[in-house]
Enzyme design. Structure first.
Site, PDB file in Angstrom:
ATOM      1  N   HIS A 125       0.823  -1.225   0.000  1.00  0.00           N
ATOM      2  CA  HIS A 125       0.000   0.000   0.000  1.00  0.00           C
ATOM      3  C   HIS A 125       0.855   1.272   0.000  1.00  0.00           C
ATOM      4  O   HIS A 125       0.337   2.359  -0.249  1.00  0.00           O
ATOM      5  CB  HIS A 125      -0.927   0.045   1.223  1.00  0.00           C
ATOM      6  CG  HIS A 125      -1.984  -1.017   1.220  1.00  0.00           C
ATOM      7  ND1 HIS A 125      -2.836  -1.200   0.156  1.00  0.00           N
ATOM      8  CD2 HIS A 125      -2.313  -1.955   2.139  1.00  0.00           C
ATOM      9  CE1 HIS A 125      -3.654  -2.219   0.422  1.00  0.00           C
ATOM     10  NE2 HIS A 125      -3.356  -2.694   1.615  1.00  0.00           N
ATOM     11  N   ASP A 162      -2.511 -10.703  -2.310  1.00  0.00           N
ATOM     12  CA  ASP A 162      -3.115 -10.166  -1.081  1.00  0.00           C
ATOM     13  C   ASP A 162      -4.571  -9.798  -1.384  1.00  0.00           C
ATOM     14  O   ASP A 162      -4.900  -9.444  -2.507  1.00  0.00           O
ATOM     15  CB  ASP A 162      -2.329  -8.922  -0.650  1.00  0.00           C
ATOM     16  CG  ASP A 162      -2.736  -8.401   0.725  1.00  0.00           C
ATOM     17  OD1 ASP A 162      -2.041  -8.707   1.707  1.00  0.00           O
ATOM     18  OD2 ASP A 162      -3.755  -7.685   0.806  1.00  0.00           O
ATOM     19  N   HIS A 164      -6.159  -7.257  -0.524  1.00  0.00           N
ATOM     20  CA  HIS A 164      -6.281  -5.830  -0.820  1.00  0.00           C
ATOM     21  C   HIS A 164      -5.483  -5.495  -2.081  1.00  0.00           C
ATOM     22  O   HIS A 164      -4.449  -6.103  -2.335  1.00  0.00           O
ATOM     23  CB  HIS A 164      -5.739  -4.996   0.349  1.00  0.00           C
ATOM     24  CG  HIS A 164      -6.416  -5.282   1.661  1.00  0.00           C
ATOM     25  ND1 HIS A 164      -5.873  -6.119   2.611  1.00  0.00           N
ATOM     26  CD2 HIS A 164      -7.591  -4.838   2.158  1.00  0.00           C
ATOM     27  CE1 HIS A 164      -6.693  -6.180   3.649  1.00  0.00           C
ATOM     28  NE2 HIS A 164      -7.750  -5.424   3.409  1.00  0.00           N
ATOM     29  N   ASP A 245      -4.481 -12.787   3.320  1.00  0.00           N
ATOM     30  CA  ASP A 245      -5.732 -12.341   3.928  1.00  0.00           C
ATOM     31  C   ASP A 245      -6.956 -12.593   3.051  1.00  0.00           C
ATOM     32  O   ASP A 245      -8.066 -12.187   3.395  1.00  0.00           O
ATOM     33  CB  ASP A 245      -5.644 -10.859   4.345  1.00  0.00           C
ATOM     34  CG  ASP A 245      -4.898 -10.006   3.340  1.00  0.00           C
ATOM     35  OD1 ASP A 245      -4.619 -10.496   2.233  1.00  0.00           O
ATOM     36  OD2 ASP A 245      -4.593  -8.838   3.671  1.00  0.00           O
TER      37      ASP A 245
HETATM   38 ZN   LIG Z   1      -4.021  -7.166   2.695  1.00  0.00          ZN
END
Ligand SMILES: [Zn+2]
Lengths: 320, 141
Positions: A125, A162, A164, A245
């Site tokens: 991120h 991931d 995200h 995740d």
């Molecule tokens: Zn994540």
């Protein structure tokens, strides 16, 4: 030949406060799994701190200065609503990025086939000038640019599974056709980027998955979208932003992957690495917040990395 | 047998229900839901006008994952006012509405309770449970 495991004790000292899901116990769980006899052949290496030269290929100097100046003497210093620094966080972040570079060096020197960096904070991120979503430096991007700049590789790919979207990694590479960024992620979910229409200069491939997607959806998406794009790119080196995740037990999202999906995905990536990249793969830890699911998923992921050379040899023998 | 058809909302509703205000915090609302087993609470402004309805569903909905943050800010969300989650312009019913019609609306809208309004003033609330009770009473052998 060899799989390397990068870690450093300071990565377990980075602590963003009581109850934060991106916690030191994640590494405790991972090390617990990887200390089992089945992983005896893993070569453990201490993650070195990334150099200024390595970091400034991705992050502006003034951002690095700002982060290092923000590291508190004690207590916590918030970088955004979810990301904070404690006194150990500066060194942990440097070593998390340094691990990816060191892994590249060892692999390019022929000392190893592939590597897993069990480090925190995570990185995908983090944008060039902005820490967010538990991430400080974009570890995988720093490693990828290191591989290209130092070893003159033409094409470097990053696969991010991931849950995200890696907004930071996409932001680093979306104008650079020498890199390809491929991501599967839940949508809608934080950080809100990663639509299929975000294609960079033809080098960004996003696979947004609706909540509750599982094995079938990710395997279809891999086979029909991600794998063909990755093959067409013919990468010289492959990085994995390995977040776990998307697991069905993870509390921060609603996808339904299982350990077996991670094993499958890893083998698929390794098959393409064997074909185009001389097997060169560096995988670096991103998310994964169910400690039991994280430990089990990392275990099968690393197991697949360790078995990669044998699998590639078998495949080559079949072709011959 | 046909007793139920004679009932109106007025006969089954809870009169003078508990109400709340737009600036009540979610953490206070949660306490109200815990102490009283209401599905929804009418929201009245300082002039006593019905401006919304807040339900357990609205409260839960405030805590779902959104693209704004990797983790819902649970503590901060609890400090938001009722006005940030309540449904505006809730469907209201009149006290003289036949209960058979109200039952129809409850089922069709999948709503758990309706505020009862007469001449612009809130006079009661009527819930699934109230209608079930009326059904039991009117069909008792
Ligand atoms: Zn994540």
């Amino acid at each position: 030949m060899t799989t390397l495991l990068y870690n450093h004790p300071v990565c377990m000292e980075h602590d963003m406060g009581y109850g934060h899901p991106e916690c030191p116990d994640r590494l405790v769980a991972i090390y617990g799994a990887l200390k089992q006899p089945a992983f005896a052949a893993l070569q453990w290496r201490e993650a070195p701190a990334a150099t200024l030269e390595q970091l400034t290929r991705v992050h502006p100097q003034r951002y690095l200065d700002r982060i290092m100046a923000a590291v508190p003497k004690d207590g916590l210093r918030a970088l955004d609503g979810d990301t904070a620094l404690c006194p150990s966080s500066g060194e942990a972040a440097l070593r998390a990025a340094g691990a990816a570079c060191a892994a590249v060096d060892e692999i390019m020197a022929g000392e190893a086939d592939n590597a897993f960096c069990a480090v925190r904070p995570p990185g995908h991120h983090a944008e060039p000038g902005r820490a967010m979503g538990f991430c400080v430096f974009n570890n995988v991007a720093v490693g990828a640019v290191h591989a290209r700049k130092v070893y003159g590789l033409d094409r470097v790919a990053i696969i991010d599974f991931d849950v995200h979207h890696g907004n930071g990694t996409q932001a680093v590479f979306e104008h650079q056709p020498e890199y390809m960024y491929l991501s599967s992620h839940q949508s809608p979910l934080y950080p809100g980027t990663g639509r299929s229409s975000e294609r960079g200069v033809g080098n960004i491939v996003n696979l947004p998955l609706p909540p509750y997607s599982g094995s079938e959806e990710i395997r279809n998406g891999w086979a029909t979208l991600l794998a063909p794009a990755l093959r067409a790119f013919r990468p010289d080196f492959i990085f994995i932003s390995a977040g776990f995740d998307a697991h069905r037990l993870d509390p921060l999202a609603q996808l339904s992957f299982t350990e077996e999906d991670y094993a499958w995905l890893t083998r698929e990536i390794l098959a393409i690495a064997a074909e185009f990249s001389k097997g060169r793969v560096v995988s670096t830890l991103e998310g994964g917040y169910s400690l039991s699911a994280l430990a089990a998923s990392v275990a099968v992921h690393v197991k697949a990395l360790m078995e990669a050379p044998a699998l590639a040899a078998q495949a080559a023998a079949r072709i011959a | 047998m046909y007793e139920f058809l004679k009932y109106t909302v007025k006969d089954a509703m809870t009169p003078s229900p508990l109400t709340t205000t737009p600036d009540t915090l979610l953490r206070e609302l949660e306490k109200i839901f815990e102490t009283h087993d209401f599905n929804g609470i009418p929201v009245l402004n300082h002039e006593g006008r019905l401006v919304g309805m807040v339900t357990k569903y609205d409260l839960l909905k405030a805590f779902i994952f959104t693209p704004d943050s990797p983790i819902p800010r649970y503590g901060l969300i609890m400090d938001r006012p009722a006005s940030s989650v309540m449904s505006l312009d809730p469907v209201t019913v009149n006290p003289d509405m036949p209960l058979s019609r109200l039952l129809q609306e409850l089922v069709e809208l999948q709503t758990k309770s309706f505020p009862v309004v007469e001449n612009g003033r809130l006079v009661g609330i009527i819930s699934r449970e109230d209608v079930l009770k009326a059904l039991r009473r009117t069909t008792a052998a």
